[in-house]
Design a protein around this motif. Structure first.
Motif, PDB file in Angstrom:
ATOM      1  N   ARG A  88       0.796  -1.224   0.000  1.00  0.00           N
ATOM      2  CA  ARG A  88       0.000   0.000   0.000  1.00  0.00           C
ATOM      3  C   ARG A  88       0.837   1.288   0.000  1.00  0.00           C
ATOM      4  O   ARG A  88       0.277   2.376  -0.054  1.00  0.00           O
ATOM      5  N   HIS A  89       2.149   1.180   0.100  1.00  0.00           N
ATOM      6  CA  HIS A  89       2.926   2.417   0.091  1.00  0.00           C
ATOM      7  C   HIS A  89       3.192   2.874  -1.345  1.00  0.00           C
ATOM      8  O   HIS A  89       3.169   2.084  -2.287  1.00  0.00           O
ATOM      9  N   LYS A  90       3.427   4.174  -1.481  1.00  0.00           N
ATOM     10  CA  LYS A  90       3.650   4.775  -2.785  1.00  0.00           C
ATOM     11  C   LYS A  90       5.086   5.268  -2.907  1.00  0.00           C
ATOM     12  O   LYS A  90       5.694   5.685  -1.926  1.00  0.00           O
ATOM     13  N   ARG A  91       5.604   5.209  -4.133  1.00  0.00           N
ATOM     14  CA  ARG A  91       6.954   5.673  -4.406  1.00  0.00           C
ATOM     15  C   ARG A  91       6.969   6.509  -5.686  1.00  0.00           C
ATOM     16  O   ARG A  91       6.223   6.244  -6.619  1.00  0.00           O
ATOM     17  N   SER A  92       7.886   7.484  -5.717  1.00  0.00           N
ATOM     18  CA  SER A  92       8.139   8.229  -6.956  1.00  0.00           C
ATOM     19  C   SER A  92       9.136   7.412  -7.789  1.00  0.00           C
ATOM     20  O   SER A  92      10.322   7.738  -7.856  1.00  0.00           O
ATOM     21  N   PHE A  93       8.657   6.320  -8.363  1.00  0.00           N
ATOM     22  CA  PHE A  93       9.515   5.461  -9.181  1.00  0.00           C
ATOM     23  C   PHE A  93      10.047   6.280 -10.364  1.00  0.00           C
ATOM     24  O   PHE A  93       9.284   6.865 -11.127  1.00  0.00           O
TER      25      PHE A  93
END
Length: 337
Positions: free
Chosen positions: A213-218
């Motif tokens: 559920r975590h988000k990243r600036s891939f």
């Protein structure tokens, strides 16, 4: 220009060296080829550079003071891009001394080389991990980053502070770049995309932390390279885009020093990232859902407004395109799938 690039057998360093050579620069590449991960992958990256006109390779360790002094004295680079470092956030828990030797002592040797040999501009890699316990999104260079959650992040924050002190004391133009979750072809085997791809193709489960559920600036590697090269060409204190009028975490009123985020402005949830990977592999992942790991942050999101304002660039490659390119490379390199 003659440019010293450290970490040229590494993921980002090999891509940066290729780009510089393609535009006609002379590159002095340095790497210690350590065994933190598969050395044959590092050698394969290096093989793509070694015979290119204008490339010279040196096998040496940043932490070797005498070797680094010799590199600067012999080759006299005009500019330096420092990408070599002990990577991996979690590895530091087991091997803290390695991080300090490479990321702190080694960086000091780079700064000293720049100081004593008239280097025009030092560009060095930092990380979004320095934001640590920050919760205000998106992460901005103008916010405080005084609470790193891992030794790796602390070592890179130390680099930023060391660079500022050398910029102030000796007038060395320095630009720090906070990279956000870099991925793409020729990536590191310890990173999520690599681990997931290998496991899915082998029919093994993948470990998905924070239940995905975590988000990243891939951020796709070509976007990182573009940011590195553009900032290299903008020398703090000498370029009209630089201003010393705003003393804050991203600028300095007294030193030729700049700090930029390089990250995709559209963060992506990990479960979506995995979904895109499944689509390009043509296989479903078996997921072992786990809680957030110690030292991890729930989300990252890059504010790149300063990068846009000063160098006219923002990362643009979406994960759908970037993951597809990685999968294509992986299957070709490992003859898999």
């Amino acid at each position: 220009m003659k440019i010293l690039v450290t970490g040229t057998a590494g993921f980002i360093g090999s891509h940066v060296a290729q780009r510089l050579l393609a535009r006609g620069d002379e590159v002095i590449g340095l790497d210690n080829l350590n065994d933190y991960y598969d050395v044959t992958l590092k050698q394969a990256r290096l093989a793509r550079l070694i015979d290119v006109p204008g490339y010279t390779h040196i096998t040496a360790d940043l932490a070797d003071r005498a070797a680094m002094e010799q590199v600067f004295a012999t080759h006299k680079p005009q500019r330096v891009i420092n990408l070599a470092a002990q990577a991996g956030v979690r590895y530091a828990a087991e091997n803290p001394h390695v991080y300090v030797q490479s990321n702190v002592v080694g960086f000091l040797h780079v700064l000293e080389g720049c100081r004593h040999h008239g280097v025009e501009h030092l560009v060095y890699a930092s990380t979004s991990s320095v934001y640590g316990a920050n919760t205000a999104m998106p992460f901005s260079e103008h916010a405080s980053a005084e609470h790193p959650l891992t030794l790796y992040a602390a070592s890179k924050k130390a680099n930023e502070m060391m660079a500022h002190s050398y910029a102030h004391l000796y007038g060395i133009p320095c630009t720090g770049l906070r990279f956000f979750t870099v991925y793409g072809p020729w990536g590191r085997p310890d990173m999520a995309l690599f681990l997931f791809t290998r496991a899915i193709l082998e029919g093994k489960p993948i470990r998905v932390f924070n239940h995905g559920r975590h988000k990243r600036s891939f951020t796709y590697v070509d976007d990182i390279v573009e940011g590195v090269v553009r900032t290299l060409d903008r020398v703090p204190g000498k370029d009209p885009a630089w201003s010393g009028a705003r003393p804050d975490p991203a600028t300095s009123g007294v030193a030729p020093y700049r700090l930029y985020n390089i990250g995709n402005e559209q963060p992506v949830e990990l479960l979506r990232y995995i979904e895109v990977l499944e689509q390009h592999l043509g296989r479903k992942a078996q997921m072992e859902l786990l809680p957030l790991q110690p030292g991890d942050v729930p989300d990252t999101e890059a504010d790149v407004s300063d990068l846009i304002a000063d160098v006219g660039y923002r990362p643009v490659v979406p994960v759908e395109e970037g993951v597809a390119r990685f999968v294509q490379w992986y299957k070709e390199y490992y003859q898999a799938g």
